[in-house]
Design a protein around this motif. Structure first.
Motif, short mmCIF file in Angstrom:
data_model
loop_
_atom_site.label_atom_id
_atom_site.label_comp_id
_atom_site.label_asym_id
_atom_site.label_seq_id
_atom_site.Cartn_x
_atom_site.Cartn_y
_atom_site.Cartn_z
N PHE A 193 0.90 -1.09 0.02
CA PHE A 193 0.08 0.07 0.06
C PHE A 193 0.99 1.11 0.14
CE2 PHE A 193 -2.68 3.32 1.51
CZ PHE A 193 -3.78 3.05 0.90
N LEU A 194 0.79 2.04 -1.09
CA LEU A 194 1.58 2.99 -1.17
C LEU A 194 0.64 4.44 -1.20
CD1 LEU A 194 3.99 2.70 -3.85
CD2 LEU A 194 4.54 2.42 -1.50
N PHE A 195 1.10 5.50 -0.51
CA PHE A 195 -0.10 6.73 -0.50
C PHE A 195 0.14 7.65 -1.96
CE2 PHE A 195 0.52 5.00 3.76
CZ PHE A 195 -0.72 5.12 4.19
N SER A 196 -0.88 8.16 -2.18
CA SER A 196 -0.78 9.12 -3.33
C SER A 196 0.21 10.22 -2.84
CB SER A 196 -2.13 9.62 -3.63
OG SER A 196 -3.27 8.54 -3.70
N ASP A 197 1.27 10.07 -3.12
CA ASP A 197 2.44 11.37 -2.87
C ASP A 197 3.61 10.90 -3.58
OD1 ASP A 197 3.45 13.33 -1.21
OD2 ASP A 197 2.38 12.93 0.62
N THR A 198 4.36 11.65 -3.33
CA THR A 198 5.84 11.69 -3.87
C THR A 198 6.35 10.20 -3.53
OG1 THR A 198 7.01 12.80 -2.48
CG2 THR A 198 6.29 14.05 -4.32
N ILE A 199 7.30 9.59 -4.29
CA ILE A 199 8.24 8.62 -4.10
C ILE A 199 9.06 8.88 -2.74
CG2 ILE A 199 10.04 7.20 -4.83
CD1 ILE A 199 9.06 7.22 -7.31
N ARG A 200 9.25 10.13 -2.78
CA ARG A 200 10.30 10.28 -1.63
C ARG A 200 9.42 10.32 -0.27
NH1 ARG A 200 14.25 13.77 -1.33
NH2 ARG A 200 13.53 14.90 -3.05
N GLU A 201 8.12 10.87 -0.41
CA GLU A 201 7.40 10.77 1.05
C GLU A 201 6.92 9.45 1.31
OE1 GLU A 201 6.84 13.02 3.15
OE2 GLU A 201 8.09 14.41 2.17
N ASN A 202 6.86 8.60 0.18
CA ASN A 202 6.43 7.14 0.56
C ASN A 202 7.71 6.54 1.28
OD1 ASN A 202 3.81 6.20 -0.19
ND2 ASN A 202 3.94 7.36 -1.95
N ILE A 203 8.91 6.79 0.65
CA ILE A 203 9.80 6.00 1.24
C ILE A 203 10.20 6.74 2.70
CG2 ILE A 203 12.44 5.67 1.07
CD1 ILE A 203 12.21 5.59 -1.83
N LYS A 204 9.92 8.05 2.81
CA LYS A 204 10.10 8.77 4.34
C LYS A 204 9.02 8.40 5.23
CE LYS A 204 11.21 12.91 4.57
NZ LYS A 204 11.41 14.30 4.42
N PHE A 205 7.95 7.63 4.70
CA PHE A 205 6.91 7.22 5.60
C PHE A 205 7.33 6.32 6.57
CE2 PHE A 205 3.11 5.13 6.56
CZ PHE A 205 2.04 6.10 6.51
N GLY A 206 8.44 5.73 6.38
CA GLY A 206 8.92 4.83 7.50
C GLY A 206 9.93 5.67 8.54
N LEU A 207 10.34 6.81 8.15
CA LEU A 207 10.90 7.62 8.95
C LEU A 207 10.98 9.06 8.56
CD1 LEU A 207 13.48 7.44 11.11
CD2 LEU A 207 14.88 7.34 9.13
N SER A 208 10.15 9.86 9.15
CA SER A 208 9.67 10.95 8.61
C SER A 208 10.91 12.15 8.87
CB SER A 208 8.39 11.76 9.40
OG SER A 208 8.81 11.27 10.85
N GLU A 209 11.74 12.06 9.74
CA GLU A 209 12.92 12.65 9.50
C GLU A 209 13.98 12.41 8.68
OE1 GLU A 209 11.86 10.89 11.98
OE2 GLU A 209 13.30 10.08 13.36
N ALA A 210 13.90 11.45 7.95
CA ALA A 210 15.09 10.86 7.10
C ALA A 210 15.62 11.93 6.36
CB ALA A 210 14.51 9.82 6.31
N SER A 211 16.82 12.08 5.84
CA SER A 211 17.59 13.10 4.96
C SER A 211 17.39 12.38 3.73
CB SER A 211 19.10 13.16 5.45
OG SER A 211 19.82 11.91 5.24
#
Lengths: 616, 581
Positions: B420-438
């Motif tokens: 399940f991915l969210f309708s957002d950018t690929i970056r945000e979908n990966i960062k979903f796991g760690l919102s403060e990720a660089s």
């Protein structure tokens, strides 16, 4: 959340003459009714000016006889000299018919126009749906189903508002306003002009209000769309959200969207909050002007009491038409945006159609030939290249190949879901592009890899909408593909409802049903794209047996995934990277030790295992 | 009615002060408002008496003054009272969403999304109508009604009684037809969604429709539904086009009665012309309250019904929470997992039986087995998507119910079976796991799943939108994005539930070697149908009908000649196949 998300929310201008002309075209079949509605609304507008005038009549004629001098003579003569009788006459002979007539006109107009609106919507929906039935598959590849659905449903509904409450009502408001202004000018132009001095302010306020409200409505619409999208998505993906400890972040995000929604509404509350009191104030300003200036003028006998009282009533009747007129702006704007999208769909040309001079198809024996066929999707590389292939009547031809070898493309081309880029496909020696689509396709039966079921009943999924298939044929088809027992075990048998793509049925049952569907249509040539999904051994046995009766005595093109299917084929065509690389029987191809041999090793050989086991 | 409102009380109470202010504004608005006709009366009577211009100016000024005060308070009234309803709606929506996030998978399995959405939109809006316009209009109706009637009776009670004859009909008509409109509208909505569903089906099944030459039949069917829809609409149109003209007519009749009896009363000297005028104006003032009376009743009825439905959401108790967490809970996990005599049933159906499995921290375990053997259920119990019996699942020796959910899940990277991915950018979908990720962390995570080269190839790179309105990713790309999303958390425990099923074996190999590298010293659990995925695991478990039937290393299992061996043989053939292509 990114803005592109809401492209469909963006509204354009409120009036586009090109679009409007085209829209009005849809009213043509109902022009008689529309014309009647126009006449009704015209008289209704005039009637709106009558009641205050009757008040004036009563006051000036009977209650404050100082005003009698200014009455038109015919009215003076008409009415009884006895005040008590006279008042009764005004009320019952003049006002009552007016009230009743206004009711009849407004009701009739509104009903007629809404009905016309519904009919136009009906026509439009059918037209869009019909166009979608003709548009080529490549259009479907490019456009998400959801978007096409919106054209038929939501967009059409928006237009309904325009037809039912927009077009005619605009004129209604206009007539009302005009007749009030005319009567006032006629009664006392000086006082009328003084009273009208508030009009520009009302118009300005209304315009300013419209602008503010339009902007906040736009934001509200976007906010609602975002809230709904966000909720829908996060409820669906709740497990993911929870697994990744996103509760706080998601709450913050949601809170932000929710706040934007609330803020947008607060802005509209502010706009309404300022607007209503302002307009009411302007209305009372008019009353104040009438009392002061009218009073002063009455001292000189230039204004009667009846006039002043009627004017006070008139001044309260300005506002609704002006407000309504500005309401129509939104309706028009939304209608323009929707119609633009609808017309864009309707204007998409149908590229795969019946030829202008179709050739008649002789009795189909089942000879199909692909001759040097190339095919590429729009500006992509060739999916099939120089494919030549002959299927003789009665033959079963199995197409095998790895994923992406171009197997499905062959069947898509054969049914003209797409047209070949180069080369020809011949049915009974005739280029299929020279045939009527219906003549071509009705000779084929198709079984898709993923069986597609429609909501309806078991029977309606086998018969589809084909009228000549009898209940008996439906039953026989079910029997031949081994699903009759299952169907009869259902509480309602063939009438058992099938819901949302057959969620209640197993994969195997869905496959068998789609076999039955193809069989019931008794096609000359069968196109079968075997499903790859695995089913339990029992069902597998049923499917194999069903396949045998499906393919018996029938020309067939099979995209095969089962060893048994391949072994029973007269001819195996091996496709690899868009080309036909090998053709022959199973034995020949195995002996050749080429691509097929490898494919067999990889894909089909293991299927022998259970068979071997069951024999030992 | 007030009792039924009680669940809303905390929400209403929050705005107590503003409600009071709003009601004061409302009171002033209405009271000043009803003095205006009295001033008009004085003005008209003044004209009759031929008073001086300055006296007329005084009346005009008085009217304007009253109108100004009324306008100001009217603004405040709307701003406050309607505003509160938006605030309450906002509070409620936030609370509902927060509550939904606390509910477990069990709830979502039993609740249809569509139903939930309808509650969150339609019912919430009906409740808002209740607490805002509902309350405001009730109050204005009450105040205006009482005040107007009092004054009218005072001016001429006989005339007032006569003029009011048609009025109850107005309220009754609004109430009755309003209800009818609502009911018929609901039917139309239901039909509308049927049509929508039918069109969707037709368009999705376009190939079947065309292949079987069903266009005409489909059009006929659509035409039938379309026609029925029009028929249903006609039933509504009839009422909507009748209601407003009928109300206008009723008011017209009231005015007609005033015209007759008011006129007679003026003639007989009972009232002055000014009073006659004032009564006319008051009658106009009564129009809205009379309509509102019927309107508000429906509003309240609908609002209360909706409130009941909305509160079923709040009534659902979160069943997976931190209630068993001790006062000083663990804050870090090493990643040792133990299933101790785990038996798990879902809705009375046993799914897992007597599972005993110990995975030391840092080890990798693979689970294979046929569809429906309980693999997914087993791994779902670790992050407590479902709750295993108390004490059956332990991490680092602690029963997981005693580990704060937050801590537990923070240490798990989970790649579910269905991505399940969210309708957002690929970056945000990966960062979903760690919102403060660089950015570099995102890139690394994308590299682990071998998605980076493709992302870089997209015109917008990491900013590419995915999902329905953006780029449609292939199944394999989605799975790999989900892997990135899990590994970016740098979890102590990584769970891959058939997470490479849509990835070709070449890519799979690359991903696995990357994963092995970064999962050094971390616990990995993976479910797969492919031997290539699982063969290097420290231990492989074969599940069959909820029980462990084979366990050991790759070599050990191969030697057994059971399910795993069969899987392996198939695998070999498949591998060769892929090389051919």
């Amino acid at each position: 959340m990114p803005e592109a998300f809401h492209e469909e929310e963006i509204l354009g201008k409120a009036y586009d003459s090109r679009l409007m002309r085209r829209l009005l075209h849809y009213l043509r079949p109902y022009r008689g009714v529309v014309a009647l509605a126009f006449i009704a609304i015209f008289f209704y507008g005039i009637l709106q000016a009558v009641p205050p005038y009757l008040l004036k009549l009563e006051v000036d004629r009977y209650l404050d006889p100082a005003g009698r001098r200014q009455m038109p003579h015919f009215l003076l003569r008409l009415l009884s000299p006895n005040p008590f009788t006279g008042i009764l006459e005004i009320a019952l002979l003049l006002l009552l018919p007016c009230v009743l007539l206004a009711f009849a006109l407004e009701f009739g107009q509104s009903f007629a126009m809404q009905l016309v609106g519904q009919k136009v919507m009906y026509d439009l929906r059918n037209q869009i749906f019909a166009h979608l039935q003709r548009l080529q598959i490549s259009y479907y590849d490019r456009n998400p189903v959801g978007r096409m659905v919106t054209r038929v449903t939501t967009d059409v509904d928006v237009l309904n508002d325009m037809f039912s409450s927009g077009v005619v009502a605009i004129f209604g408001d206009f007539f009302t306003l005009l007749s009030i202004l005319v009567v006032m000018l006629k009664v006392n132009w000086k006082l009328a002009l003084l009273t009208f001095s508030v009009l520009p302010f009302i118009v300005l306020t209304t315009m300013a209000f419209r602008k503010a409200v339009r902007e906040s409505y736009r934001r509200i619409r976007i906010a609602i769309a975002r809230i709904n999208a966000y909720l829908q998505e996060h409820i669906t993906g709740m497990a993911t959200l929870q697994l990744f400890n996103r509760e706080e972040r998601s709450y913050e995000e949601f809170e932000e969207i929710n706040r934007a929604h609330m803020k947008a509404y607060k802005d509209s509350i502010l706009a309404y909050g300022l607007f209503y009191p302002t307009v009411e104030f302007l209305g009372i300003l008019a009353v104040a002007i009438i009392i002061y200036r009218g009073g002063v003028m009455s001292l000189r006998g230039a204004v009667t009491l009846g006039t002043a009282m009627a004017f006070i009533q008139y001044s309260q009747r300005f506002f609704r038409p002006i407000q309504d007129l500005s309401d129509k702006y939104n309706i028009l704007q939304a209608a323009m945006a929707s119609s633009e999208r609808i017309f864009k769909l309707l204007d998409t040309p149908v590229t795969i159609t019946d030829p202008e001079k179709p050739r008649e198809l002789p009795e189909v024996q089942g000879r199909v030939e692909f001759r040097h066929v190339n095919f590429a999707y729009q500006d992509h590389h060739l999916v099939t290249e120089n494919v030549s292939l002959v299927i003789e009547p009665g033959e079963t031809v199995a197409v095998v190949g790895h994923t992406g070898a171009g197997k499905t493309t062959l069947t898509n081309l054969l049914l003209r879901f797409y047209d070949v880029t180069d080369g020809r496909i011949l049915l009974e020696g005739i280029d299929i592009r020279q045939l009527r689509l219906r003549d071509l396709r009705s000779n084929f039966g198709m079984v898709l890899q993923d069986p597609f079921l429609f909501s309806g009943t078991i029977a309606s999924n086998i018969r589809m909408g084909t009228p000549w298939i009898t209940d008996e044929q439906v039953r026989r088809a079910a029997q031949q593909v081994n699903i009759l027992d299952f169907i009869e075990s259902l509480p309602e048998g063939f009438d058992e409802p099938v819901k949302e793509r057959g969620v209640t049925l197993s994969t195997g049952q869905k496959q068998l049903l789609s076999f039955a569907r193809a069989l019931a249509h008794d096609p000359r040539i069968l196109i079968l794209d075997e499903a790859t999904s695995s089913v339990d051994p029992e069902t597998e046995a049923l499917i194999r047996e069903a396949l045998r009766s499906l393919l018996r005595d029938r020309t067939s093109l099979v995209i095969a995934h089962r060893l048994s299917t391949i072994q029973n084929a007269n001819k195996i065509v091996v496709m690899h990277k868009g080309r036909v690389r090998e053709v022959g029987t199973h034995r020949e191809l195995i002996e050749k030790r080429g691509i097929y041999y490898k494919l067999y090793q990889l894909q089909y050989k293991d299927q022998e295992l259970p068979a071997v086991r069951s024999e030992t | 009615m007030f009792q039924r409102l009680s669940p809303l009380k905390p929400y209403l109470a929050r705005y107590k002060g503003r409600y009071v202010a709003g009601f004061i504004a409302l009171l002033i608005t209405q009271i000043v408002g009803i003095t205006i006709p009295l001033i008009i009366k004085a003005g008209i009577d003044g004209m009759r008496r031929h008073v001086s211009g300055s006296e007329l100016l005084f009346f005009a000024g008085l009217i304007l003054g009253a109108a100004l005060i009324k306008a100001i308070f009217q603004f405040w009234m709307r701003w406050i009272l309607i505003g509160i309803s938006r605030d309450i709606e906002y509070d409620l929506r936030n609370d509902l969403f927060a509550h939904l996030m606390r509910l477990s998978q069990r709830y979502y399995n039993e609740t249809r999304t569509g139903e939930l959405m309808s509650k969150l939109t339609n019912d919430l809006s009906a409740v808002r109508n209740l607490v805002g316009p509902g309350i405001m209009y009730s109050a204005t109706t009450l105040v205006t009604g009482v005040a107007c009637l009092t004054l009218m009776f005072h001016l001429d009670w006989e005339l007032t009684l006569i003029a009011l004859i048609p009025m109850p009909l107005v309220s009754i008509a609004v109430k009755y037809f309003g209800q009818q409109i609502h009911e018929r509208f609901e039917k139309i909505q239901a039909m509308y969604s049927d049509i929508t569903e039918r069109v969707r089906e037709n368009l999705s099944g376009v190939r079947v429709v065309r292949a079987f030459c069903q266009e005409e039949a489909e059009m006929a069917l659509f035409d039938r539904m379309n026609r029925e829809y029009v028929e249903k609409n006609k039933r509504l149109i009839w009422i909507t086009s009748f209601l407003w003209p009928a109300l206008s007519m009723l008011f017209g009749l009231s005015f007609l009665l005033v015209l007759i009896f008011g006129g007679w009363h003026v003639l007989s000297g009972r009232i002055t012309l000014g009073t006659f005028m004032a009564l006319n104006v008051y009658l106009m003032y009564l129009i809205w309250p009379m309509i509102a009376l019927g309107y508000v009743t429906n509003l309240v009825q609908r609002g209360l019904a909706s409130q009941g439905r909305l509160w079923t959401i709040f009534a659902a108790q979160p069943d997976i929470d931190d209630r068993e967490v001790p006062a000083h809970p663990v804050t870090e996990l090493r990643g040792e997992i133990e299933f101790r005599n785990l038996t798990f049933s879902y809705n009375g159906v046993p799914v897992l039986r007597n599972i005993n499995l110990h995975i030391p921290a840092g080890r990798s375990v693979a689970i294979v087995g046929a569809t429906g053997s309980g693999k997914t259920t087993l791994v779902n119990l670790i992050p407590r998507l479902y709750d295993a019996p108390a004490g059956a699942v332990l991490i680092d020796g602690t029963p997981i119910r005693q580990i704060p959910l937050q801590v537990l899940r923070r240490n798990i990277g989970f790649v579910p079976q269905e991505t399940f991915l969210f309708s957002d950018t690929i970056r945000e979908n990966i960062k979903f796991g760690l919102s403060e990720a660089s950015q570099s962390e995102v890139e690394q995570a994308a590299e682990v799943s071998n998605l980076l080269p493709e992302i870089v190839g997209f015109p917008k790179g990491f900013e590419t939108l995915v999902g329905e309105r953006g780029l449609t990713l292939s199944g394999g790309q989605k799975q790999r994005a989900a892997i990135s999303r899990a590994v970016i958390r740098n979890p102590r425990i990584l769970i891959l539930d058939d997470a490479l099923s849509s990835v070709d074996t070449g890519t799979e190999e690359k991903i696995l070697s990357q994963l092995t590298r970064i999962m050094q010293g971390r616990t990995t659990l993976m479910i797969s149908h492919r031997v290539s995925t699982v063969q290097n695991a420290d231990e492989i478990i074969v599940l069959h009908e909820g029980e462990i039937v084979e366990r050991g290393t790759h070599e050990e299992l191969l030697a057994m000649g059971g399910f795993y061996t069969e899987l392996y043989n198939r695998q070999l053939i498949e591998e060769e196949l892929e090389k051919e292509a």
